[in-house]
Design a protein around this motif. Structure first.
Motif, PDB file in Angstrom:
ATOM      1  N   TYR A   1      43.824  45.358  37.808  1.00  7.51           N
ATOM      2  CA  TYR A   1      44.692  44.486  38.592  1.00  7.51           C
ATOM      3  C   TYR A   1      44.005  43.129  38.756  1.00  7.51           C
ATOM      4  CZ  TYR A   1      41.626  45.931  42.468  1.00  7.51           C
ATOM      5  OH  TYR A   1      40.537  46.197  43.270  1.00  7.51           O
ATOM      6  N   ILE A   2      44.745  42.145  39.190  1.00 12.88           N
ATOM      7  CA  ILE A   2      44.247  40.780  39.298  1.00 12.88           C
ATOM      8  C   ILE A   2      43.407  40.628  40.567  1.00 12.88           C
ATOM      9  CG2 ILE A   2      44.914  38.351  39.498  1.00 12.88           C
ATOM     10  CD1 ILE A   2      47.419  38.996  37.949  1.00 12.88           C
ATOM     11  N   VAL A   3      42.301  39.912  40.434  1.00 10.99           N
ATOM     12  CA  VAL A   3      41.451  39.642  41.585  1.00 10.99           C
ATOM     13  C   VAL A   3      42.182  38.692  42.527  1.00 10.99           C
ATOM     14  CG1 VAL A   3      39.207  38.811  42.337  1.00 10.99           C
ATOM     15  CG2 VAL A   3      39.450  39.861  40.096  1.00 10.99           C
ATOM     16  N   THR A   4      42.135  38.986  43.809  1.00 12.78           N
ATOM     17  CA  THR A   4      42.746  38.110  44.807  1.00 12.78           C
ATOM     18  C   THR A   4      41.739  37.798  45.900  1.00 12.78           C
ATOM     19  OG1 THR A   4      43.637  40.007  46.024  1.00 12.78           O
ATOM     20  CG2 THR A   4      45.073  38.975  44.383  1.00 12.78           C
ATOM     21  N   GLU A   5      41.934  36.659  46.537  1.00 18.86           N
ATOM     22  CA  GLU A   5      41.007  36.257  47.589  1.00 18.86           C
ATOM     23  C   GLU A   5      41.106  37.178  48.795  1.00 18.86           C
ATOM     24  OE1 GLU A   5      39.862  32.282  50.232  1.00 18.86           O
ATOM     25  OE2 GLU A   5      41.357  32.193  48.628  1.00 18.86           O
ATOM     26  N   THR A   6      42.327  37.615  49.111  1.00 20.13           N
ATOM     27  CA  THR A   6      42.552  38.527  50.230  1.00 20.13           C
ATOM     28  C   THR A   6      42.700  39.948  49.695  1.00 20.13           C
ATOM     29  OG1 THR A   6      43.670  36.789  51.476  1.00 20.13           O
ATOM     30  CG2 THR A   6      44.012  39.059  52.206  1.00 20.13           C
ATOM     31  N   GLN A   7      41.945  40.862  50.219  1.00 21.09           N
ATOM     32  CA  GLN A   7      41.973  42.246  49.746  1.00 21.09           C
ATOM     33  C   GLN A   7      43.285  42.927  50.113  1.00 21.09           C
ATOM     34  OE1 GLN A   7      38.697  44.596  51.103  1.00 21.09           O
ATOM     35  NE2 GLN A   7      39.269  46.418  49.948  1.00 21.09           N
ATOM     36  N   LYS A   8      43.864  43.636  49.151  1.00 21.91           N
ATOM     37  CA  LYS A   8      45.112  44.357  49.355  1.00 21.91           C
ATOM     38  C   LYS A   8      44.831  45.823  49.663  1.00 21.91           C
ATOM     39  CE  LYS A   8      47.421  40.654  48.173  1.00 21.91           C
ATOM     40  NZ  LYS A   8      48.149  39.848  49.167  1.00 21.91           N
ATOM     41  N   THR A   9      45.693  46.441  50.479  1.00 23.19           N
ATOM     42  CA  THR A   9      45.545  47.856  50.836  1.00 23.19           C
ATOM     43  C   THR A   9      46.868  48.596  50.659  1.00 23.19           C
ATOM     44  OG1 THR A   9      46.001  47.270  53.144  1.00 23.19           O
ATOM     45  CG2 THR A   9      43.718  47.426  52.508  1.00 23.19           C
ATOM     46  N   PRO A  10      47.031  49.259  49.512  1.00 23.27           N
ATOM     47  CA  PRO A  10      46.154  49.253  48.330  1.00 23.27           C
ATOM     48  C   PRO A  10      46.507  48.097  47.408  1.00 23.27           C
ATOM     49  CG  PRO A  10      47.945  50.768  47.973  1.00 23.27           C
ATOM     50  CD  PRO A  10      48.149  50.209  49.363  1.00 23.27           C
ATOM     51  N   PRO A  11      45.765  47.905  46.295  1.00 19.93           N
ATOM     52  CA  PRO A  11      46.095  46.836  45.354  1.00 19.93           C
ATOM     53  C   PRO A  11      47.486  47.025  44.762  1.00 19.93           C
ATOM     54  CG  PRO A  11      43.899  47.687  44.932  1.00 19.93           C
ATOM     55  CD  PRO A  11      44.538  48.617  45.908  1.00 19.93           C
ATOM     56  N   ARG A  12      48.180  45.933  44.540  1.00 18.88           N
ATOM     57  CA  ARG A  12      49.519  45.980  43.973  1.00 18.88           C
ATOM     58  C   ARG A  12      49.442  45.872  42.448  1.00 18.88           C
ATOM     59  NH1 ARG A  12      49.518  46.988  48.617  1.00 18.88           N
ATOM     60  NH2 ARG A  12      50.942  46.252  50.253  1.00 18.88           N
TER      61      ARG A  12
ATOM     62  N   ASN B   1      27.707  36.421  49.438  1.00 20.14           N
ATOM     63  CA  ASN B   1      28.647  37.210  50.226  1.00 20.14           C
ATOM     64  C   ASN B   1      29.913  37.412  49.417  1.00 20.14           C
ATOM     65  OD1 ASN B   1      30.353  34.785  50.753  1.00 20.14           O
ATOM     66  ND2 ASN B   1      28.582  34.182  51.995  1.00 20.14           N
ATOM     67  N   SER B   2      30.803  38.239  49.928  1.00 17.59           N
ATOM     68  CA  SER B   2      32.021  38.554  49.186  1.00 17.59           C
ATOM     69  C   SER B   2      32.927  37.342  49.024  1.00 17.59           C
ATOM     70  CB  SER B   2      32.787  39.681  49.882  1.00 17.59           C
ATOM     71  OG  SER B   2      33.173  39.298  51.197  1.00 17.59           O
ATOM     72  N   THR B   3      32.858  36.392  49.948  1.00 19.11           N
ATOM     73  CA  THR B   3      33.671  35.184  49.817  1.00 19.11           C
ATOM     74  C   THR B   3      33.274  34.399  48.580  1.00 19.11           C
ATOM     75  OG1 THR B   3      33.903  35.063  52.218  1.00 19.11           O
ATOM     76  CG2 THR B   3      34.397  33.068  50.971  1.00 19.11           C
ATOM     77  N   ASP B   4      31.987  34.349  48.279  1.00 22.08           N
ATOM     78  CA  ASP B   4      31.530  33.665  47.070  1.00 22.08           C
ATOM     79  C   ASP B   4      32.116  34.300  45.813  1.00 22.08           C
ATOM     80  OD1 ASP B   4      30.010  31.948  48.561  1.00 22.08           O
ATOM     81  OD2 ASP B   4      28.127  33.052  48.279  1.00 22.08           O
ATOM     82  N   ILE B   5      32.361  35.613  45.874  1.00 21.65           N
ATOM     83  CA  ILE B   5      32.881  36.321  44.705  1.00 21.65           C
ATOM     84  C   ILE B   5      34.385  36.118  44.557  1.00 21.65           C
ATOM     85  CG2 ILE B   5      33.252  38.595  43.670  1.00 21.65           C
ATOM     86  CD1 ILE B   5      30.412  37.810  43.423  1.00 21.65           C
ATOM     87  N   TYR B   6      35.124  36.316  45.637  1.00 22.49           N
ATOM     88  CA  TYR B   6      36.578  36.424  45.531  1.00 22.49           C
ATOM     89  C   TYR B   6      37.338  35.123  45.774  1.00 22.49           C
ATOM     90  CZ  TYR B   6      35.680  41.437  45.588  1.00 22.49           C
ATOM     91  OH  TYR B   6      35.228  42.689  45.287  1.00 22.49           O
ATOM     92  N   LYS B   7      36.692  34.099  46.296  1.00 16.65           N
ATOM     93  CA  LYS B   7      37.413  32.879  46.623  1.00 16.65           C
ATOM     94  C   LYS B   7      37.846  32.133  45.368  1.00 16.65           C
ATOM     95  CE  LYS B   7      37.103  28.626  49.343  1.00 16.65           C
ATOM     96  NZ  LYS B   7      36.242  27.803  50.227  1.00 16.65           N
ATOM     97  N   ASN B   8      39.154  32.030  45.184  1.00 13.56           N
ATOM     98  CA  ASN B   8      39.768  31.227  44.108  1.00 13.56           C
ATOM     99  C   ASN B   8      39.423  31.692  42.693  1.00 13.56           C
ATOM    100  OD1 ASN B   8      40.913  29.484  46.017  1.00 13.56           O
ATOM    101  ND2 ASN B   8      39.062  28.228  46.087  1.00 13.56           N
ATOM    102  N   VAL B   9      38.953  32.935  42.520  1.00 12.49           N
ATOM    103  CA  VAL B   9      38.609  33.368  41.168  1.00 12.49           C
ATOM    104  C   VAL B   9      39.850  33.677  40.340  1.00 12.49           C
ATOM    105  CG1 VAL B   9      36.398  34.300  41.872  1.00 12.49           C
ATOM    106  CG2 VAL B   9      38.408  35.781  41.905  1.00 12.49           C
ATOM    107  N   TYR B  10      41.020  33.737  40.968  1.00 12.74           N
ATOM    108  CA  TYR B  10      42.221  34.036  40.224  1.00 12.74           C
ATOM    109  C   TYR B  10      42.855  32.783  39.617  1.00 12.74           C
ATOM    110  CZ  TYR B  10      44.112  32.721  44.783  1.00 12.74           C
ATOM    111  OH  TYR B  10      44.384  32.084  45.961  1.00 12.74           O
ATOM    112  N   THR B  11      42.218  31.623  39.771  1.00 13.67           N
ATOM    113  CA  THR B  11      42.703  30.396  39.146  1.00 13.67           C
ATOM    114  C   THR B  11      41.601  29.808  38.279  1.00 13.67           C
ATOM    115  OG1 THR B  11      41.964  28.879  40.864  1.00 13.67           O
ATOM    116  CG2 THR B  11      44.099  29.936  41.193  1.00 13.67           C
ATOM    117  N   ASN B  12      41.970  28.885  37.416  1.00 15.16           N
ATOM    118  CA  ASN B  12      41.002  28.192  36.570  1.00 15.16           C
ATOM    119  C   ASN B  12      40.836  26.740  36.993  1.00 15.16           C
ATOM    120  OD1 ASN B  12      40.645  30.464  34.945  1.00 15.16           O
ATOM    121  ND2 ASN B  12      42.386  29.938  33.660  1.00 15.16           N
ATOM    122  N   SER B  13      41.355  26.405  38.175  1.00 11.74           N
ATOM    123  CA  SER B  13      41.404  25.003  38.565  1.00 11.74           C
ATOM    124  C   SER B  13      40.127  24.529  39.257  1.00 11.74           C
ATOM    125  CB  SER B  13      42.604  24.761  39.489  1.00 11.74           C
ATOM    126  OG  SER B  13      42.504  25.558  40.660  1.00 11.74           O
TER     127      SER B  13
END
Length: 299
Positions: free
Chosen positions: A229-240, A153-165
């Motif tokens: 743009y940077i991947v974020t867990e919460t989708q932006k409308t539109p991306p910043r 699901n999309s949560t598997d893709i976008y969850k915490n992918v913007y960090t390396n921790s």
């Protein structure tokens, strides 16, 4: 006999003189003017109607061509999306479809899962990039791709992918690639403690992800494409803080309750489907594009 001839000649001269001095009467002129006016109005109306018909057809063709280009570009990109990476968000007049394109895909030989020790090294079968060349990611900060295994699901893709921790998950940043032998490559991940993938893919499939892409419509601003743009867990409308390109103009919203984009999840019979409905309006001409995109890629 001579007198008769002279009289005939005199009468003939008078008749010719009357013919030379004759002309149109005022009534005849008025009738001619009226007839010419009626004809000119008819001809002018015919020319005006023909010209307007041509202009309308030209504008309709331009609108249709612009709409087809935007929709076809969107279709091709969405078909190349990572499985289950599509998601939709709406807000403040914006309707956005976000997905992550596939940079490359391959079959893995060995990955660290939760039953093994954490590691940054993955062994995979050599594969090509989206341009048909051997995949290369560079090293360190020059490599900004990610890898994923079995996203459901999309949560598997976008969850915490913007960090390396994170050390356990389904998406991780890639650090570098190297050749082990002719049949095996090593992918090195960017994690300080090593990682563990939550699940193994039944088909041992691994995807390399690029930067996210968003297609957004606004009630008055047309159709825009956002990237870089940077991947974020919460989708932006539109991306910043993103690069954007205007793909199409003359878009008009149906109403607040009618979604422009919709994602239907995968079932046992098919994979995910993205539904698109765009309403193009220009000078009273309206063209509605209603399209469904089937994403063939599977986890």
């Amino acid at each position: 006999m001579k007198a008769s001839f002279n009289q005939y000649f005199l009468n003939e001269n008078r008749h010719n003189l009357r013919l030379k001095n004759s002309g149109f009467t005022l009534l005849e002129l008025i009738i001619v003017i009226i007839i010419l006016g009626i004809m000119s109005v008819g001809i002018t109306g015919f020319i005006t109607l023909s010209t307007q018909t041509y202009l309308n057809a030209t504008e309709r063709d331009e609108l249709l061509s612009s709409a087809r280009f935007a929709v076809e570009r969107l279709n091709r990109e969405v078909r190349n999306a990572v499985p289950n990476s599509t998601r939709v968000a709406n807000g403040l007049g914006w309707h956005c479809l976000e997905f992550i394109p596939i940079v490359g895909s391959t079959t893995y030989v060995d990955i660290p899962d939760t039953s093994e020790e954490a590691s940054n090294n993955l062994l995979v079968i050599p594969f090509l990039d989206e341009n048909g060349n051997d995949y290369e990611c560079g090293s360190g900060s020059t490599c900004r791709d990610l890898v994923t295994v079995y996203p459901l699901n999309s949560t598997d893709i976008y969850k915490n992918v913007y960090t390396n921790s994170q050390d356990t998950g389904k998406v991780f940043w890639l650090n570098s690639t190297s050749i082990v032998d002719t049949n095996t490559w090593q992918l090195t991940l960017n994690s300080p403690l090593g990682v563990q993938f939550e699940d193994n893919s039944p088909t041992e499939r691994l995807y390399v992800l690029g930067s996210p892409v968003s297609y957004c419509t606004h009630d008055t601003r047309g159709l825009w494409r956002f990237d870089n743009y940077i991947v974020t867990e919460t989708q932006k409308t539109p991306p910043r803080v993103a690069d954007r390109s205007l793909m199409a103009e003359n878009l008009v919203a149906f109403d607040f309750l009618t979604p422009v984009f919709n994602v239907e999840g995968a079932t046992l019979q098919r994979n995910a489907i993205v539904s698109i409905r765009l309403n193009f309006v220009r000078d009273g001409e309206s063209i509605v594009f209603q399209n469904e995109i089937h994403i063939n890629n599977i986890p």
